[in-house]
Design a protein around this motif. Structure first.
Motif, mmCIF file in Angstrom:
data_model
loop_
_atom_site.group_PDB
_atom_site.id
_atom_site.type_symbol
_atom_site.label_atom_id
_atom_site.label_comp_id
_atom_site.label_asym_id
_atom_site.label_seq_id
_atom_site.Cartn_x
_atom_site.Cartn_y
_atom_site.Cartn_z
ATOM 1 N N THR A 233 0.824 -1.202 0.000
ATOM 2 C CA THR A 233 0.000 0.000 0.000
ATOM 3 C C THR A 233 0.859 1.254 0.000
ATOM 4 N N LYS A 234 1.919 1.268 0.819
ATOM 5 C CA LYS A 234 2.806 2.428 0.852
ATOM 6 C C LYS A 234 3.510 2.625 -0.481
ATOM 7 N N THR A 235 3.901 1.512 -1.129
ATOM 8 C CA THR A 235 4.561 1.617 -2.428
ATOM 9 C C THR A 235 3.629 2.204 -3.467
ATOM 10 N N ILE A 236 2.374 1.733 -3.466
ATOM 11 C CA ILE A 236 1.398 2.252 -4.427
ATOM 12 C C ILE A 236 1.152 3.730 -4.189
ATOM 13 N N LEU A 237 1.002 4.112 -2.921
ATOM 14 C CA LEU A 237 0.784 5.527 -2.606
ATOM 15 C C LEU A 237 1.975 6.378 -3.037
ATOM 16 N N LEU A 238 3.197 5.847 -2.864
ATOM 17 C CA LEU A 238 4.384 6.582 -3.288
ATOM 18 C C LEU A 238 4.415 6.749 -4.791
ATOM 19 N N LEU A 239 4.136 5.674 -5.524
ATOM 20 C CA LEU A 239 4.118 5.737 -6.978
ATOM 21 C C LEU A 239 3.072 6.729 -7.481
ATOM 22 N N VAL A 240 1.858 6.599 -6.943
ATOM 23 C CA VAL A 240 0.764 7.439 -7.418
ATOM 24 C C VAL A 240 1.018 8.903 -7.100
ATOM 25 N N SER A 241 1.425 9.194 -5.874
ATOM 26 C CA SER A 241 1.651 10.587 -5.492
ATOM 27 C C SER A 241 2.749 11.217 -6.331
ATOM 28 N N THR A 242 3.807 10.462 -6.616
ATOM 29 C CA THR A 242 4.900 10.995 -7.434
ATOM 30 C C THR A 242 4.455 11.215 -8.865
ATOM 31 N N PHE A 243 3.795 10.208 -9.454
ATOM 32 C CA PHE A 243 3.331 10.330 -10.827
ATOM 33 C C PHE A 243 2.359 11.501 -10.980
ATOM 34 N N VAL A 244 1.364 11.542 -10.093
ATOM 35 C CA VAL A 244 0.339 12.574 -10.198
ATOM 36 C C VAL A 244 0.938 13.956 -9.954
ATOM 37 N N TYR A 245 1.842 14.068 -8.999
ATOM 38 C CA TYR A 245 2.430 15.364 -8.665
ATOM 39 C C TYR A 245 3.206 15.940 -9.851
ATOM 40 N N PHE A 246 4.154 15.167 -10.371
ATOM 41 C CA PHE A 246 4.983 15.679 -11.449
ATOM 42 C C PHE A 246 4.189 15.894 -12.732
ATOM 43 N N ASN A 247 3.286 14.972 -13.062
ATOM 44 C CA ASN A 247 2.556 15.094 -14.318
ATOM 45 C C ASN A 247 1.492 16.181 -14.257
ATOM 46 N N THR A 248 0.914 16.418 -13.083
ATOM 47 C CA THR A 248 -0.031 17.520 -12.956
ATOM 48 C C THR A 248 0.673 18.856 -13.159
ATOM 49 N N LEU A 249 1.827 19.017 -12.521
ATOM 50 C CA LEU A 249 2.604 20.242 -12.723
ATOM 51 C C LEU A 249 3.041 20.390 -14.177
ATOM 52 N N SER A 250 3.517 19.283 -14.763
ATOM 53 C CA SER A 250 3.976 19.333 -16.145
ATOM 54 C C SER A 250 2.836 19.693 -17.090
ATOM 55 N N SER A 251 1.665 19.077 -16.902
ATOM 56 C CA SER A 251 0.516 19.380 -17.764
ATOM 57 C C SER A 251 0.070 20.829 -17.597
ATOM 58 N N ALA A 252 0.082 21.334 -16.364
ATOM 59 C CA ALA A 252 -0.318 22.715 -16.118
ATOM 60 C C ALA A 252 0.617 23.687 -16.829
ATOM 61 N N PHE A 253 1.928 23.444 -16.755
ATOM 62 C CA PHE A 253 2.876 24.347 -17.413
ATOM 63 C C PHE A 253 2.780 24.242 -18.934
ATOM 64 N N HIS A 254 2.499 23.048 -19.464
ATOM 65 C CA HIS A 254 2.349 22.920 -20.908
ATOM 66 C C HIS A 254 1.093 23.639 -21.403
ATOM 67 N N ILE A 255 0.045 23.654 -20.588
ATOM 68 C CA ILE A 255 -1.147 24.420 -20.951
ATOM 69 C C ILE A 255 -0.829 25.913 -20.969
ATOM 70 N N ILE A 256 -0.045 26.364 -19.983
ATOM 71 C CA ILE A 256 0.365 27.774 -19.945
ATOM 72 C C ILE A 256 1.173 28.123 -21.189
ATOM 73 N N LEU A 257 2.088 27.229 -21.599
ATOM 74 C CA LEU A 257 2.877 27.483 -22.796
ATOM 75 C C LEU A 257 2.006 27.568 -24.040
ATOM 76 N N SER A 258 0.926 26.795 -24.071
ATOM 77 C CA SER A 258 0.064 26.783 -25.254
ATOM 78 C C SER A 258 -0.833 28.010 -25.330
ATOM 79 N N VAL A 259 -1.202 28.561 -24.195
ATOM 80 C CA VAL A 259 -2.194 29.637 -24.176
ATOM 81 C C VAL A 259 -1.541 31.018 -24.221
ATOM 82 N N PHE A 260 -0.487 31.219 -23.422
ATOM 83 C CA PHE A 260 0.094 32.560 -23.286
ATOM 84 C C PHE A 260 1.243 32.764 -24.270
ATOM 85 N N ASP A 261 1.489 34.019 -24.602
ATOM 86 C CA ASP A 261 2.505 34.385 -25.582
ATOM 87 C C ASP A 261 3.772 34.893 -24.889
#
Length: 313
Positions: A233-261
């Motif tokens: 359970t701890k391993t799954i929580l570690l994997l999920v939290s890391t994946f979701v954390y980095f990819n959420t930030l990455s997706s948010a910044f890529h959206i900013i790059l697409s929208v703003f000049d």
């Protein structure tokens, strides 16, 4: 060379080197298991696909950005501005999709026999290869926007009507078109992140229920040592939290790059650093999931060096 470029270049180089070593070490382990005729696990093909996607991101984002930070910015010619972001986008998308597939597949496999997902266990193995192929095809088609619109700013001095990304630029569209492009690029990421959170939450719930039933049957208190269920359970929580954390930030910044000049240098650098975090960290998390990941390699090397000892064992 500015001090900020030197600092960012060092960060890029560390991420790239560590990530490449980690991914190639994990890939070597799985190839060694394949050539030594060891029975593979059902998730091995998914993990190997994740490793290949991570390597694409590290090679086609980490290496060009490192070179440009140290002054070798001529790699971002017209071809480089079209090719590097395209391959990086495909690798990043496949990496996220493969992680989602891994989470959903594990959730189906460990589901109890009386659950509604039990009927999918037999079909899940047959769906791995088609799902991987579909993920690659989808990302190849979605990221075709990069070579269509990106060009180099090194030769083109007239960039007043273009959106610049350091050494590359794209045609400026209206806000509606930019929002549609951002939605098109981010929709697979958001969908995969949602499925991954659901699948991982299901796994945590299943393991927790299993732990409660085992304790009820044995009628014992929780010991000081962690049970296999709690460790998983701890391993799954570690994997999920890391994946979701980095990819959420990455997706948010890529959206900013697409929208703003014409965004600031710091935003562009932070976006690249965050995008490199996931392929750099993920192989070590996968090694943590299976702490004996390198033991078959050591045993194989020992057997070659000491054949007599092997025969006596």
């Amino acid at each position: 060379m500015a001090t900020r470029d030197l600092v960012v270049g060092v960060i890029f180089s560390i991420q790239t080197v560590v990530g490449i070593l980690g991914n190639f070490s994990l890939l070597y382990h799985y190839l060694l298991l394949y050539f030594t005729a060891c029975r593979p696990r059902s998730t091995d093909l998914i993990v190997k696909n994740l490793i290949v996607a991570n390597i694409l991101v590290l090679f086609f984002l980490g290496i060009p950005d490192t070179m440009s930070s140290f002054g070798w910015y001529h790699v971002f010619s017209d071809f480089g501005c079209k090719f590097f972001p395209y391959v990086r986008g495909v690798g990043r998308g496949v990496s996220i999709g493969t992680t989602c597939l891994l989470s959903v597949f594990q959730a189906i496999i460990i589901s109890p026999r009386n659950s509604r997902w039990a009927a999918l266990k037999g079909k899940a193995l047959k769906c791995i290869v088609p799902s991987i192929v579909l993920c690659w095809v989808l990302q190849i088609l979605v990221n075709i926007l990069y070579p269509l619109f990106l060009t180099s700013t090194l030769n083109d001095k007239n960039i007043t009507k273009r959106k610049t990304f350091r050494y590359c630029s794209s045609v400026c569209h209206d806000k509606t078109s930019d929002s549609l492009y951002a939605a098109l690029l981010s929709f697979p990421d958001v969908l995969c992140l949602g499925l991954m959170i659901w699948a991982s939450g299901s796994m945590v719930f299943i393991l927790y229920r299993h732990k409660q039933r085992v304790q009820h049957i044995l009628r014992t208190n929780v010991s000081s040592t962690s049970s296999p269920e709690s460790t998983a359970t701890k391993t799954i929580l570690l994997l999920v939290s890391t994946f979701v954390y980095f990819n959420t930030l990455s997706s948010a910044f890529h959206i900013i790059l697409s929208v703003f000049d014409n965004l600031d240098w710091y935003v562009l650098s932070i976006t690249s650093v965050i995008t490199l975090c996931f392929p750099t960290v993920s192989p070590f998390l996968l090694m943590e999931r299976d702490c004996s990941v390198l033991m078959p390699s050591f045993l194989w090397l020992r057997n070659i060096k000491s054949p007599r000892l092997t025969r006596n064992m």
